[in-house]
Design a protein around this motif. Structure first.
Motif, PDB file in Angstrom:
ATOM      1  N   MET A 279      -2.099  -6.296   0.023  1.00 53.85           N
ATOM      2  CA  MET A 279      -3.393  -6.518  -0.633  1.00 53.85           C
ATOM      3  C   MET A 279      -3.241  -7.620  -1.670  1.00 53.85           C
ATOM      4  SD  MET A 279      -4.238  -2.505  -1.517  1.00 53.85           S
ATOM      5  CE  MET A 279      -2.675  -2.190  -2.372  1.00 53.85           C
TER       6      MET A 279
ATOM      7  N   LYS B 110       0.847  -1.193   0.000  1.00 55.30           N
ATOM      8  CA  LYS B 110       0.000   0.000   0.000  1.00 55.30           C
ATOM      9  C   LYS B 110       0.884   1.245   0.000  1.00 55.30           C
ATOM     10  CE  LYS B 110      -3.448  -2.520   2.715  1.00 55.30           C
ATOM     11  NZ  LYS B 110      -4.120  -2.605   4.044  1.00 55.30           N
TER      12      LYS B 110
ATOM     13  N   PHE C 295       1.230   9.256   2.008  1.00 54.19           N
ATOM     14  CA  PHE C 295       0.130  10.113   2.474  1.00 54.19           C
ATOM     15  C   PHE C 295       0.224  10.310   3.986  1.00 54.19           C
ATOM     16  CE2 PHE C 295      -4.323  10.972   3.687  1.00 54.19           C
ATOM     17  CZ  PHE C 295      -4.636  11.990   2.794  1.00 54.19           C
ATOM     18  N   LEU C 296       0.420   9.216   4.717  1.00 57.78           N
ATOM     19  CA  LEU C 296       0.517   9.320   6.176  1.00 57.78           C
ATOM     20  C   LEU C 296       1.814   9.993   6.606  1.00 57.78           C
ATOM     21  CD1 LEU C 296      -0.827   5.899   7.504  1.00 57.78           C
ATOM     22  CD2 LEU C 296      -2.020   8.081   7.353  1.00 57.78           C
TER      23      LEU C 296
ATOM     24  N   TYR D 171       0.706   4.054  -1.458  1.00 58.51           N
ATOM     25  CA  TYR D 171       0.022   5.340  -1.329  1.00 58.51           C
ATOM     26  C   TYR D 171      -0.078   5.755   0.140  1.00 58.51           C
ATOM     27  CZ  TYR D 171      -3.542   8.966  -1.876  1.00 58.51           C
ATOM     28  OH  TYR D 171      -4.226  10.152  -1.854  1.00 58.51           O
ATOM     29  N   ILE D 172      -0.479   4.787   0.982  1.00 51.39           N
ATOM     30  CA  ILE D 172      -0.633   5.071   2.411  1.00 51.39           C
ATOM     31  C   ILE D 172       0.659   5.585   3.019  1.00 51.39           C
ATOM     32  CG2 ILE D 172      -0.829   3.953   4.670  1.00 51.39           C
ATOM     33  CD1 ILE D 172      -2.979   2.270   3.730  1.00 51.39           C
TER      34      ILE D 172
ATOM     35  N   PRO E 274       4.316   7.529  15.862  1.00 48.28           N
ATOM     36  CA  PRO E 274       4.389   6.076  16.039  1.00 48.28           C
ATOM     37  C   PRO E 274       5.760   5.545  15.617  1.00 48.28           C
ATOM     38  CG  PRO E 274       2.451   6.681  14.733  1.00 48.28           C
ATOM     39  CD  PRO E 274       3.291   7.910  14.867  1.00 48.28           C
ATOM     40  N   GLU E 275       6.139   4.423  16.184  1.00 45.36           N
ATOM     41  CA  GLU E 275       7.410   3.794  15.853  1.00 45.36           C
ATOM     42  C   GLU E 275       7.351   3.171  14.453  1.00 45.36           C
ATOM     43  OE1 GLU E 275      10.083   3.946  17.594  1.00 45.36           O
ATOM     44  OE2 GLU E 275      11.285   2.516  16.451  1.00 45.36           O
ATOM     45  N   THR E 276       6.285   2.436  14.185  1.00 43.46           N
ATOM     46  CA  THR E 276       6.167   1.698  12.929  1.00 43.46           C
ATOM     47  C   THR E 276       4.722   1.694  12.458  1.00 43.46           C
ATOM     48  OG1 THR E 276       7.892   0.178  13.681  1.00 43.46           O
ATOM     49  CG2 THR E 276       6.577  -0.539  11.807  1.00 43.46           C
ATOM     50  N   VAL E 277       4.517   1.932  11.166  1.00 47.40           N
ATOM     51  CA  VAL E 277       3.203   1.732  10.560  1.00 47.40           C
ATOM     52  C   VAL E 277       3.339   0.577   9.574  1.00 47.40           C
ATOM     53  CG1 VAL E 277       1.380   2.723   9.131  1.00 47.40           C
ATOM     54  CG2 VAL E 277       2.514   4.137  10.862  1.00 47.40           C
ATOM     55  N   ASP E 278       2.761  -0.565   9.957  1.00 45.80           N
ATOM     56  CA  ASP E 278       2.779  -1.746   9.087  1.00 45.80           C
ATOM     57  C   ASP E 278       1.549  -1.644   8.193  1.00 45.80           C
ATOM     58  OD1 ASP E 278       2.517  -4.196   7.873  1.00 45.80           O
ATOM     59  OD2 ASP E 278       2.677  -5.383   9.709  1.00 45.80           O
ATOM     60  N   THR E 279       1.782  -1.292   6.922  1.00 43.95           N
ATOM     61  CA  THR E 279       0.651  -0.995   6.044  1.00 43.95           C
ATOM     62  C   THR E 279      -0.135  -2.234   5.659  1.00 43.95           C
ATOM     63  OG1 THR E 279       2.141  -1.123   4.159  1.00 43.95           O
ATOM     64  CG2 THR E 279       1.724   1.058   5.078  1.00 43.95           C
ATOM     65  N   GLY E 280       0.480  -3.409   5.802  1.00 43.22           N
ATOM     66  CA  GLY E 280      -0.204  -4.623   5.357  1.00 43.22           C
ATOM     67  C   GLY E 280      -0.163  -4.741   3.844  1.00 43.22           C
TER      68      GLY E 280
END
Lengths: 331, 331
Positions: free
Chosen positions: A318, A275, A281-282, A277-278, A310-316
């Protein structure tokens, strides 16, 4: 950075608050705060910028700029020039942007520059690839192991849960994690699947077809190929076509526009997409919130000596299949 | 949900775009889009809502509401009434809010209701505690194991890297992970530290002091206490005072206002705090972006059958020490 820093609360107290924005239900920002926000630029310094992979990040940079009233920019060496990227980071720091996003070609080479940026008051986020031993605020990206597990699950279902397969990869740490994810899900749920070879396709579109063709010829009894870098899928698809082996099921990685037609025509069974884009954007939002005290974890994160993001954003990831592939094209 | 859904792009095309917001550098939203946004409510359904722990989440709900022009609300059973929380979720779904945030008292009890909410078109995020086997969009919280590692590192440094210690906990899975983190960092970096007991303080302010006093009497040669739930630190501090054992170093968890004075007076060496504010602030933004197609991962995430939000936001933890404790008080 002190000159660029916008303390929204102080400006709201000191400045003339515009009533019009409030009347429309929008956040009440003073003219001064908006003017400062408009001058702020968030720069994404990547590497191998010529490849199509960055199209989603670039779209998100544009959208985040419009949403926040800031500037954003995408830059970096066209090729995998890690020394050039480290040099560009130092040039960038000298220009004092409001924030920097980095996809590191070589994490070790970028870490000192990231720390210099943060020391200079410029917050840094890492996108797609992390520089864990640095003072970056947040890493946005996938868990490669879990991405590999999803790919392995797709491939296992496509081949009926048994048979010999090969995996394709590029020997970068974040990509090799995906290979481990494939192996783990097979060991855990599909013991009748055997990985007979792991092919290095060099993430090179011109070399990958040859690599897979040779691997198919060396292992003619395989029933599946799991590709873990962005060029694996198309390379494997060309190879199975050339070898007359369209019975071999392929699972690809990412959503490059030149790979998606092979999902539409059935040569590739499916793909695992990030992802992207996320991430951008974030990242622009969060770096901007860090600069403008938008996230009030503590009254003064600098004085507290803490990371307010946040320390980590795990977008996952698709799954792309024949059913939803139309949603992933960049028209 | 269809009735509530705001498609910003369609409204911008169809409606009369207000020029005033644009003139102030703010995102250009049509009157219709703003009106729809103003009617949207995001509800945080928690449990044990009477404890002070939720103060940061509540502040973030207020700030996110102001930033986005939406409504937010905090609700849930005062006590640890997990059946009551599951009932409230069903009542909430019937009222069709724009989005729901949940701290699950009992993950298994909440999972069916979360899936019903998503089925009804209401996106759900989990805060502080996850419901992994559900259709929630994103989990916002800490990695308990890493939080325990940070606590263990603080305690190890306070006691000079050696000696007998006890750990205090409450037997919930997310809290027990922190105990494992303490044990892991000791095993890895401080083999001269021995964990002689793990005390269940029941996360109960009235019981915790007794639990620690008994543990100190049973293990008079301990040099440190590592607490892993929000009531461990104050409980241990009262116990060491009562036992006349202020030589014992304590590391606490979280940032309850009635614990912080013990850091100021030196009874507690330090604490490991969660970034609760971030969880709620980001969750409202992301659920709102999911409703309004603010994150354009694909043109239509419903048609693609994918989750357009990140899988997990690991907020990370913050060290509280005598030096920065003033930043953590809620004045």
């Amino acid at each position: 950075m002190t000159g660029l820093k916008v303390n929204r609360r102080k400006l709201l107290t000191a400045g003339a608050v515009t009533g019009l924005a409030g009347a429309f239900g929008l956040p009440m920002l003073s003219k001064q705060a908006l003017a400062a926000g408009e001058g702020m630029e968030y720069v994404f310094l990547s590497v191998v910028t010529q490849v199509p992979f960055w199209v989603d990040h670039r779209a998100a940079l544009d959208d985040a700029a419009a949403a926040l009233g800031v500037k954003t920019r995408f830059t970096g060496p066209l090729d995998f020039d890690t020394a050039g990227q480290a040099r560009q980071l130092d040039e960038l720091i000298a220009r004092r942007p409001a924030g920097i996003m980095i996809f590191p070609g070589d994490a070790a080479a970028m870490a000192p520059g990231i720390d210099r940026a943060v020391e200079a008051g410029i917050p840094v986020a890492c996108l797609t690839g992390d520089v864990p031993n640095s003072r970056r605020s947040t890493f946005f990206g996938i868990n490669g192991f879990n991405a590999g597990r999803m790919g392995g699950e797709m491939l296992a279902k496509a081949i009926g849960g048994k048979g010999k397969v090969i995996l394709g990869t590029f020997p970068a740490p974040s990509v090799l994690e995906r290979v481990e994810g494939y192996k783990a899900i097979f060991a855990e749920k599909y013991p009748a699947i055997e990985v007979v070879d792991v092919v290095n396709d060099k993430a090179d579109p011109s070399y990958a077809p040859t690599a897979y063709l040779q691997a198919i010829q060396a292992n003619p009894d395989i029933v599946g190929i799991g590709g873990t870098d962005g060029d694996s899928g198309k390379g494997a698809a060309i190879a199975v076509n050339e070898a007359g082996r369209k019975d071999i099921k392929i699972v690809a990685m990412d959503r490059n526009d030149d790979m998606l037609p092979y999902i539409e025509d059935g040569t590739i069974h499916g793909a695992v997409a990030q992802k992207s884009y996320i991430e951008a954007f974030l990242a622009v939002h969060m770096l901007h919130w860090q600069n403008t005290d938008g996230i009030k974890v503590v009254p003064d994160w600098r004085a507290a000596g803490i990371n307010p993001l946040p320390e980590t954003v795990d977008t996952g990831v698709m799954p792309i299949t024949a059913e939803n592939v139309g949603q992933f094209k960049h028209v």
